[in-house]
Design a protein around this motif. Sequence first.
Motif, PDB file in Angstrom:
ATOM      1  N   GLN A   1       1.327   3.632  -6.663  1.00 60.22           N
ATOM      2  CA  GLN A   1       1.841   2.277  -6.815  1.00 60.22           C
ATOM      3  C   GLN A   1       2.724   1.946  -5.617  1.00 60.22           C
ATOM      4  O   GLN A   1       3.465   2.790  -5.126  1.00 60.22           O
ATOM      5  CB  GLN A   1       2.646   2.143  -8.112  1.00 60.22           C
TER       6      GLN A   1
ATOM      7  N   ALA B   1      -2.071   8.161 -10.344  1.00 58.93           N
ATOM      8  CA  ALA B   1      -2.270   6.912  -9.607  1.00 58.93           C
ATOM      9  C   ALA B   1      -1.144   6.703  -8.608  1.00 58.93           C
ATOM     10  O   ALA B   1      -0.117   7.388  -8.633  1.00 58.93           O
ATOM     11  CB  ALA B   1      -2.346   5.737 -10.576  1.00 58.93           C
TER      12      ALA B   1
ATOM     13  N   SER C   1      -0.733   6.994 -14.460  1.00 56.04           N
ATOM     14  CA  SER C   1      -0.860   5.536 -14.541  1.00 56.04           C
ATOM     15  C   SER C   1      -0.229   4.960 -15.802  1.00 56.04           C
ATOM     16  O   SER C   1       0.236   3.814 -15.801  1.00 56.04           O
ATOM     17  CB  SER C   1      -2.336   5.139 -14.477  1.00 56.04           C
TER      18      SER C   1
ATOM     19  N   THR D   1      -1.352  -1.128  -8.409  1.00 59.16           N
ATOM     20  CA  THR D   1      -1.615   0.299  -8.607  1.00 59.16           C
ATOM     21  C   THR D   1      -3.081   0.586  -8.297  1.00 59.16           C
ATOM     22  O   THR D   1      -3.923  -0.306  -8.336  1.00 59.16           O
ATOM     23  CB  THR D   1      -1.327   0.740 -10.053  1.00 59.16           C
TER      24      THR D   1
ATOM     25  N   ALA E   1      -5.897   4.066  -9.022  1.00 57.97           N
ATOM     26  CA  ALA E   1      -6.098   5.432  -9.503  1.00 57.97           C
ATOM     27  C   ALA E   1      -6.476   6.356  -8.349  1.00 57.97           C
ATOM     28  O   ALA E   1      -7.195   5.959  -7.425  1.00 57.97           O
ATOM     29  CB  ALA E   1      -7.176   5.456 -10.573  1.00 57.97           C
TER      30      ALA E   1
END
Length: 303
Positions: free
Chosen positions: A276, A274, A153, A162, A164
């Motif tokens: 995205q 994470a 991240s 985004t 996690a």
Amino acid sequence: MRFNRLDLNLLIALDALLREKNVSRAAERMHLSQSAMSNALSRLREYFDDQLLVQVGRRLELTPRAEMLQDSVRDVLVRIDATIATQPEFVPAESTRVFQLLVSEFTSIVLMPMVLELAWRETRTVGFDLMPQTIEPEKLLNRGAADLLIMPSDYMSPDHPTEALFEENYVCVVWEGNRRIGDTLSFDDYLESGHVAVQLGPDKLPAFEGWFLKRYGIARRIEVTTSNMQIPCSLVVGTDRIATVHARLARQAAKMLPIRLLPPPIDIQPLTQAMQWHKHKENDPGMRWLRDLLLRASRAIAP
């Protein structure tokens, strides 16, 4: 269709030309003849009152105006694809969609097997294209050339949503025959030992080493480097060297190699992995399914 005297079909041609910087390759990308693409370029030059592509030696280079247009044109096309071309619902068992994921070697080993296992229970027709991460993978996400990016991240762009997935700790790995280091690893032993380190990309970026130097102001004695994240555990065997690696990778390696796993003698901040996705694909039903799949897989993998 026209907007402000511009044939919107030309935007697709412009995107191909700006990306390829080559008329022939742009024509191939769009399945057009070279003469048709040359005609499109002429019309674009007339509309923008700019050459867009200019000959420099044997290559075509973008003009400053073309450089300014590149991201904006791609953003428009991604927005159109996300709002008009996307199906209103997504049924995994009936879809033949192929999702393009930008993943690291670590993600491919640790997370993707569980992702594919869970997906297999719901669909035999959805595909997954696991794409290698480039130096700037966010650019592929921006251009819509990938559906989703998975990486730490801390390195993600603030321009897109985004979420996690899971945390990952580090452990130190030594050969089980290493008599210099016992059941615990002191900071002095850590500094005095030789190290096997992972360095990524053509620039051989040592991410962990940079963090270590910044925090402690001293350098480890790196004696062996590799770009393969699975290899360091093998490379300490038969030596007194140490490898500092992701805990999940180390535990997998310990099932097959004569190694010992030890807690690091330093406080290493856990890595937060994470995902995205492009902001224009926030409401894409297929992307919502994919994100939920990744979350379920992250909860299912061993800590």
